[in-house]
Design a protein around this motif. Structure first.
Motif, short mmCIF file in Angstrom:
data_model
loop_
_atom_site.label_atom_id
_atom_site.label_comp_id
_atom_site.label_asym_id
_atom_site.label_seq_id
_atom_site.Cartn_x
_atom_site.Cartn_y
_atom_site.Cartn_z
N THR A 87 0.82 -1.20 0.00
CA THR A 87 0.00 0.00 0.00
C THR A 87 0.86 1.25 0.00
OG1 THR A 87 -1.79 -1.13 1.17
CG2 THR A 87 -1.77 1.28 1.28
N ALA A 88 1.90 1.24 0.83
CA ALA A 88 2.78 2.41 0.93
C ALA A 88 3.50 2.68 -0.39
CB ALA A 88 3.78 2.21 2.05
N GLU A 89 3.93 1.63 -1.06
CA GLU A 89 4.61 1.80 -2.34
C GLU A 89 3.68 2.40 -3.39
OE1 GLU A 89 6.08 -2.07 -3.24
OE2 GLU A 89 7.86 -1.88 -1.95
N ALA A 90 2.44 1.94 -3.41
CA ALA A 90 1.47 2.48 -4.37
C ALA A 90 1.19 3.96 -4.09
CB ALA A 90 0.17 1.67 -4.31
N LEU A 104 3.76 14.08 -1.34
CA LEU A 104 5.00 13.29 -1.42
C LEU A 104 5.62 13.10 -0.05
CD1 LEU A 104 7.13 11.86 -3.11
CD2 LEU A 104 8.25 14.08 -3.46
N ALA A 105 5.65 14.16 0.77
CA ALA A 105 6.21 14.05 2.11
C ALA A 105 5.41 13.06 2.96
CB ALA A 105 6.22 15.42 2.78
N ARG A 110 4.79 7.53 5.22
CA ARG A 110 4.02 6.28 5.25
C ARG A 110 4.89 5.10 4.80
NH1 ARG A 110 -1.37 5.24 6.41
NH2 ARG A 110 -1.93 4.63 4.29
N MET A 111 5.73 5.37 3.83
CA MET A 111 6.63 4.31 3.35
C MET A 111 7.61 3.91 4.45
SD MET A 111 7.22 2.55 0.58
CE MET A 111 8.47 1.33 0.21
N ARG A 112 8.12 4.89 5.17
CA ARG A 112 9.04 4.61 6.27
C ARG A 112 8.35 3.79 7.36
NH1 ARG A 112 10.00 9.45 7.37
NH2 ARG A 112 8.74 9.74 9.25
N TYR A 117 5.19 -2.17 10.03
CA TYR A 117 4.15 -3.14 9.70
C TYR A 117 4.78 -4.48 9.35
CZ TYR A 117 0.03 -5.15 7.31
OH TYR A 117 -1.01 -5.95 6.92
N GLU A 118 5.75 -4.44 8.48
CA GLU A 118 6.38 -5.68 8.02
C GLU A 118 7.14 -6.37 9.15
OE1 GLU A 118 5.45 -6.89 5.26
OE2 GLU A 118 4.43 -5.06 4.62
#
Length: 288
Positions: A87-90, A104-105, A110-112, A117-118
């Motif tokens: 989800t974060a990558e999308a 973008l920020a 969210r990606m970080r 989560y993982e």
């Protein structure tokens, strides 16, 4: 003499059947005063019957877990707002394409946080794999607050390896529902935070707190206080994500000001790796 009554037969009036019959026939219920007390929603929701609701909310999840052999849990707390990696990558790709710097920020943050989560998912897989190989009485079950984010990640990790797992959800104004990875027969819903907290602690053999917000902090300090005051037995209290926790709370200040003793800082430990978190629990209980 002919035996006309099975000793194990249930003799309680079938209140549910009565309510269902009214619903099927499309007929109204009898006047409120004439309903069976435990089949009267308006009566059970009165202010004066709050104590009964406390008892019911205490009893139902307890009996449900007992019946399925759940006696020992590892409770995982953390933010409901952290997404999974996919989800974060999308979201990041969409934000990059939009050219919106604010979006973008947010997507980068969210990606970080998707990393947590993982890691929560990986930790739960480790616990589930261990428990699947143990006798029923020795198993440790992942237990979460049942919502999205880190909670979903931990339930999902156990689900990945077909390990039963518990979700203790709570009704909120913005309606949090149980995530799809909780074992359906171990998915419980609460109205009262206090009763939900009691259930977190009743079977907890360890607490793993991932980065989170007010709810995570509330639950974390509840557990620390219970252990510090010896209202609960010592259990491993693990703060996952040392950078996050050390930036968020400077607990050394409490020692410096004499608000807690230096030994109180030994009630918890920081970790940054799922296997290290599990090893800390195994060492505490000397698990094989």
């Amino acid at each position: 003499m002919e035996n006309t009554q099975d000793l194990s037969e249930r003799r309680l009036a079938d209140a549910w059947g009565e309510l269902q019959a009214h619903a099927d026939a499309g007929t109204p219920l009898d006047a409120q005063a004439y309903r069976l007390a435990f089949a009267d929603p308006e009566f059970l929701l009165r202010r004066e019957t709050r104590g009964i609701r406390f008892q019911l909310e205490m009893l139902k999840p307890d009996l449900g877990q007992q019946a399925q052999g759940v006696e020992n849990t590892i409770v995982v707390f953390g933010s409901a707002r952290f997404p999974d990696q996919e989800t974060a990558e999308a979201e990041l790709m969409a934000a990059q394409a939009s050219g919106d710097t604010t979006a973008l920020a947010k997507a980068q943050r969210r990606m970080r946080n998707a990393g947590y989560y993982e890691q929560a998912r990986a930790f739960a897989r480790i616990v589930g794999t261990y428990s699947n190989a143990r006798p029923m009485d020795d198993r440790l079950y992942i237990c979460t607050g049942g919502g999205p984010g880190i909670m979903e990640a931990a339930n999902r990790g156990a689900h990945d390896v077909s390990a039963p797992n518990v979700g203790l959800n709570i009704s909120l104004p913005f309606e949090q529902s149980g995530n799809r990875f909780i074992t359906p027969t171990l998915s419980f819903k609460f109205h009262y935070f206090a009763l939900r907290k009691m259930h977190f602690m009743m079977r907890a053999k360890a607490l793993v707190a991932f980065p989170g917000g007010f709810g995570t902090l509330d639950e974390l300090f509840e557990v620390v206080t219970l252990v510090q005051t010896r209202k609960a037995k010592p259990v491993p209290i693990i703060l996952f994500g040392s950078d996050y926790w050390k930036r968020l709370v400077n607990l050394d200040v409490l020692v410096e000001e004499g608000a807690i003793s230096p030994d109180d800082l030994k009630l918890f430990q920081y970790v940054d790796d799922p296997q290290v978190a599990w090893d800390a629990i195994r060492t505490f209980y000397q698990l094989a």
